[in-house]
Design an enzyme around this catalytic site. Structure first.
Site, short mmCIF file in Angstrom:
data_model
loop_
_atom_site.label_atom_id
_atom_site.label_comp_id
_atom_site.label_asym_id
_atom_site.label_seq_id
_atom_site.Cartn_x
_atom_site.Cartn_y
_atom_site.Cartn_z
N LYS A 179 0.85 -1.20 0.00
CA LYS A 179 0.00 0.00 0.00
C LYS A 179 0.89 1.25 0.00
O LYS A 179 1.46 1.61 1.02
CB LYS A 179 -0.93 0.05 1.22
CG LYS A 179 -2.00 1.13 1.00
CD LYS A 179 -2.47 1.84 2.23
CE LYS A 179 -1.65 3.00 2.69
NZ LYS A 179 -1.79 4.24 1.90
N GLU A 182 -1.41 7.38 -0.53
CA GLU A 182 -2.47 7.83 -1.45
C GLU A 182 -2.01 9.06 -2.25
O GLU A 182 -2.53 9.35 -3.33
CB GLU A 182 -3.71 8.22 -0.64
CG GLU A 182 -3.46 9.45 0.23
CD GLU A 182 -4.43 9.65 1.36
OE1 GLU A 182 -5.59 9.90 1.08
OE2 GLU A 182 -4.01 9.54 2.53
N GLY A 235 7.12 5.57 7.53
CA GLY A 235 6.26 6.75 7.62
C GLY A 235 6.54 7.51 8.90
O GLY A 235 7.61 7.38 9.50
N GLY A 236 5.56 8.27 9.34
CA GLY A 236 5.74 9.14 10.49
C GLY A 236 5.63 8.38 11.81
O GLY A 236 5.11 7.26 11.87
N THR A 239 1.99 7.50 13.15
CA THR A 239 1.39 6.38 12.41
C THR A 239 2.11 5.08 12.77
O THR A 239 1.46 4.04 12.92
CB THR A 239 1.50 6.62 10.88
OG1 THR A 239 1.26 8.00 10.61
CG2 THR A 239 0.49 5.80 10.14
N GLY A 240 3.41 5.15 12.92
CA GLY A 240 4.19 3.96 13.29
C GLY A 240 3.70 3.36 14.61
O GLY A 240 3.58 2.14 14.74
N GLU A 257 10.29 1.98 9.93
CA GLU A 257 11.27 3.02 9.57
C GLU A 257 10.54 4.35 9.73
O GLU A 257 9.70 4.70 8.90
CB GLU A 257 11.72 2.85 8.12
CG GLU A 257 12.48 1.57 7.84
CD GLU A 257 13.83 1.52 8.50
OE1 GLU A 257 14.36 2.57 8.89
OE2 GLU A 257 14.34 0.41 8.65
N CYS A 291 13.60 11.66 5.26
CA CYS A 291 13.61 11.23 6.67
C CYS A 291 14.96 11.52 7.33
O CYS A 291 15.03 11.80 8.52
CB CYS A 291 13.28 9.76 6.77
SG CYS A 291 14.34 8.74 5.74
N GLU A 392 9.95 16.75 13.97
CA GLU A 392 10.32 16.61 12.57
C GLU A 392 9.46 17.55 11.74
O GLU A 392 8.23 17.45 11.76
CB GLU A 392 10.08 15.16 12.14
CG GLU A 392 10.56 14.88 10.76
CD GLU A 392 10.23 13.47 10.29
OE1 GLU A 392 9.10 13.01 10.54
OE2 GLU A 392 11.10 12.84 9.69
P1 NDP Z 1 2.57 8.75 7.23
O1 NDP Z 1 2.94 8.09 8.50
O2 NDP Z 1 1.48 9.75 7.22
O3 NDP Z 1 2.16 7.67 6.14
C1 NDP Z 1 2.97 6.56 5.79
C2 NDP Z 1 2.10 5.51 5.15
O4 NDP Z 1 1.20 4.98 6.13
C3 NDP Z 1 1.21 6.03 4.02
O5 NDP Z 1 1.04 5.01 3.07
C4 NDP Z 1 -0.09 6.32 4.75
O6 NDP Z 1 -1.20 6.37 3.91
C5 NDP Z 1 -0.14 5.12 5.70
N1 NDP Z 1 -1.00 5.29 6.87
C6 NDP Z 1 -1.58 6.42 7.36
N2 NDP Z 1 -2.28 6.13 8.49
C7 NDP Z 1 -2.13 4.80 8.71
C8 NDP Z 1 -2.57 3.91 9.74
N3 NDP Z 1 -3.31 4.32 10.76
N4 NDP Z 1 -2.19 2.61 9.68
C9 NDP Z 1 -1.39 2.17 8.67
N5 NDP Z 1 -0.95 2.97 7.67
C10 NDP Z 1 -1.30 4.27 7.70
O7 NDP Z 1 3.91 9.34 6.64
P2 NDP Z 1 4.05 10.24 5.37
O8 NDP Z 1 3.51 9.56 4.16
O9 NDP Z 1 3.56 11.59 5.75
O10 NDP Z 1 5.65 10.24 5.17
C11 NDP Z 1 6.47 11.05 5.87
C12 NDP Z 1 7.08 10.31 7.05
O11 NDP Z 1 7.80 9.16 6.61
C13 NDP Z 1 8.09 11.17 7.75
O12 NDP Z 1 7.89 11.14 9.14
C14 NDP Z 1 9.42 10.53 7.40
O13 NDP Z 1 10.42 10.76 8.32
C15 NDP Z 1 9.06 9.11 7.27
N6 NDP Z 1 10.04 8.41 6.44
C16 NDP Z 1 10.96 7.60 7.04
C17 NDP Z 1 11.95 6.98 6.31
C18 NDP Z 1 12.96 6.09 6.97
O14 NDP Z 1 13.68 5.39 6.27
N7 NDP Z 1 13.05 6.06 8.28
C19 NDP Z 1 12.04 7.17 4.85
C20 NDP Z 1 11.03 8.02 4.32
C21 NDP Z 1 10.07 8.62 5.12
P3 NDP Z 1 -1.64 7.76 3.27
O15 NDP Z 1 -0.41 8.54 2.90
O16 NDP Z 1 -2.38 7.33 2.07
O17 NDP Z 1 -2.45 8.47 4.32
#
Ligand code: NDP
Length: 498
Positions: A179, A182, A235-236, A239-240, A257, A291, A392
């Site tokens: 996934k 979006e 991701g963030g 959310t993690g 991550e 990130c 961040e």
């Molecule tokens: P988010 O945490 O918002 O989203 C990451 C993914 O999770 C997206 O596909 C998102 O869907 C999905 N998501 C949202 N809510 C949920 C949920 N409740 N359960 C499961 N999945 C969910 O991050 P961003 O997309 O805003 O990306 C930025 C973040 O990613 C930053 O914090 C950055 O530091 C981190 N990042 C970390 C990296 C690393 O290697 N450590 C590398 C790159 C980024 P949708 O977007 O469709 O809402």
């Protein structure tokens, strides 16, 4: 007019399909807010079908137990296909994310390299024989796939992040449901079209790789699905945490991550030309939506005036524009909502006493008004208590803090819940090594910023994540470890006399 309208872009059980309820979502170009494409928006029912397909494909066994070389062949063929479509993919990534074309090309090359790396590593991955201390017994430790893996990726490196996950997951013999965000799904759809063809040619079961599209609820549905065995999430932090909680009910394996608040430390003996140059790259590459962005500059007090003046001068010269245009150095932020979030943090920093040295707002050029641009911003006079230093920002905002002593800067750099990456600049090799050892970070660069290779692990200490991507550990994340003991000529032991 959207570039494409592609309702049948969910991949479920080997078939490209529309969402069950027909819903679609617009994908927006951050350069001018135009609609790039309409794509399917999955429902929880679609997620259920995708997971069941992946489960059936895994349990059927022919992929999980295929010779490693066969799985490696699929990854290598996909890597070749990525290179054949390199320019098309790079343009699509630039349109979707706003990053420059040269960054997108590098992403396609890095994605190719990670597919090739895991193809080679899995084909060579040995089992281990253990000395049992008994002549009549043989003991082996082997690595097997975990099962059904949910792969959830963010919007900043869409193609690259999904390849960091599918390469080790498929190399290890798992089946997957991916996934993407979006906000930027287009290159992931294209990748899965290439991958699916290669899987079919290799005779893999129909549900080996599945793709669902949609917002956070779709990610959450995957994280809590009882038939998913592992969730790999990038991701963030917030959310993690929710992914980890959702996975707990069925004790799924979780690899996270997450974000970073990454220190870039400049000692007085640093090569200043290089250090200024890399401070800009660290903070403003992809408008800071990285990130590992070096968003926190820790500067030796003796360098303050000279270094910040040069930094601010060069930050003001950074050329914003369409990532497709030659000479443009950085693009817009990914969405209007995200720019508003960055602007709120910026306003809060100024209210808390930060001193604006460069940028600080939207550009004035008429041709940039429709997009989500923000000028590269340097904030001087910051300290560790400020929100902008602790959180961040994920945008083009660089904060400057001063230090006097080595111990002091190590403590400052470690005073954060994050622990992803950072750098130290000094011409004293011993100090470089000493400080690198003391930093609680998953990656430390000495006299550099941002390089990485697929052979070396990537991931975070503390709340920047759990588990590792890349390197041999990145493959192990997707494997269970099994011990097989064989007694060659079994005989009764009579532990119990009767
Ligand atoms: P988010 O945490 O918002 O989203 C990451 C993914 O999770 C997206 O596909 C998102 O869907 C999905 N998501 C949202 N809510 C949920 C949920 N409740 N359960 C499961 N999945 C969910 O991050 P961003 O997309 O805003 O990306 C930025 C973040 O990613 C930053 O914090 C950055 O530091 C981190 N990042 C970390 C990296 C690393 O290697 N450590 C590398 C790159 C980024 P949708 O977007 O469709 O809402």
């Amino acid at each position: 007019m959207p570039l494409t309208s592609d309702p049948a872009c969910l991949l479920i059980d080997g078939t490209w399909t529309a969402a069950e309820d027909g819903r679609q979502r617009a994908v927006v170009n951050p350069f001018d807010a135009s609609t790039l494409a309409l794509v399917a928006e999955a429902s929880a029912a679609d997620v259920g079908r995708a997971v069941r397909a992946a489960r059936a494909a895994f349990d059927e066994g022919s992929w999980a137990h295929a010779p490693a070389a066969r799985r490696a062949g699929v990854l290598t063929a996909t890597a070749d296909a990525l290179q054949e479509q390199r320019e098309e993919l790079a343009v699509l990534e630039t349109l979707d994310t706003g990053k420059t074309l040269s960054e997108s090309r590098a992403d396609v090359d890095d994605a190719t390299a990670v597919l090739r790396y895991y193809a080679a590593l899995s084909a060579a991955d040995p089992s281990r024989t253990v000395d049992t201390g008994r002549p009549d017994a043989v003991s082996r430790v082997v690595h097997e796939p975990v099962g059904v893996c949910a792969l959830i990726t963010p919007w900043n490196y869409p193609l690259l992040q999904i390849c960091w996950k599918i390469a080790p997951a498929l190399a290890a013999g798992n089946t997957v449901v991916a996934k993407p965000s979006e906000v930027t799904p287009l290159t992931t759809i294209r990748l899965f079209r290439l991958l699916q063809r290669k899987l079919e040619q290799a005779g893999a079961p129909s549900g080996t790789a599945n793709l669902v599209l949609g917002g956070g609820a779709i990610g959450a549905a995957l994280a809590e699905h009882p038939e998913v065995d592992l969730v790999s999430f990038t991701g963030g932090l917030a959310t993690g945490r929710s992914v980890m909680r959702a996975a707990a009910d069925t004790v799924k394996k979780v690899a996270l991550e997450l974000g970073g608040k990454n220190p870039n430390i400049i000692f007085a003996d640093a090569d200043l030309d290089a250090a200024v140059d890399f401070a800009l790259t660290a903070a403003f590459l992809h408008s800071g939506q990285v990130c590992s962005a070096g968003s926190r500059l820790l500067l030796h007090r003796s360098l303050h005036a000279e270094f910040t003046a040069e930094l601010a001068r060069r930050a003001e010269l950074i050329r914003l524009g369409s990532g497709l245009e030659k000479g443009v150095e950085t693009g817009p932020l990914v969405s209007a909502e995200h720019r508003e979030k960055v602007e709120r943090l910026l306003a809060g920093a100024l209210a808390e006493g930060a001193v604006l040295r460069a940028g600080g707002g939207r550009p004035s050029e008429p041709e940039l008004q429709a997009g989500f641009f923000l000028r590269p911003t340097v904030l001087d006079g910051c300290h560790a208590g400020m929100t902008v230093v602790r959180e961040e920002v994920f945008g083009p905002v660089l904060t400057v803090e001063l230090f006097d002593q080595e111990d002091e800067v190590v403590a400052l750099a470690n005073d954060t819940p994050y622990g992803l990456a950072g750098a130290v600049w000094t011409q004293d090799a011993e100090r470089g090594e000493r400080v690198a050892t003391r930093l609680r970070l998953g990656t430390v660069w000495i006299n550099d910023y941002h390089p990485y290779v697929p052979q070396a692990e990537w991931g975070g200490f503390k709340q920047s994540g759990t588990g590792r991507e890349l390197g041999p550990s990145g493959l192990r994340e997707y494997q269970e470890t099994k011990h097989i003991w064989r007694t060659v000529s079994p005989a009764a032991q009579h532990w119990f006399a009767g």
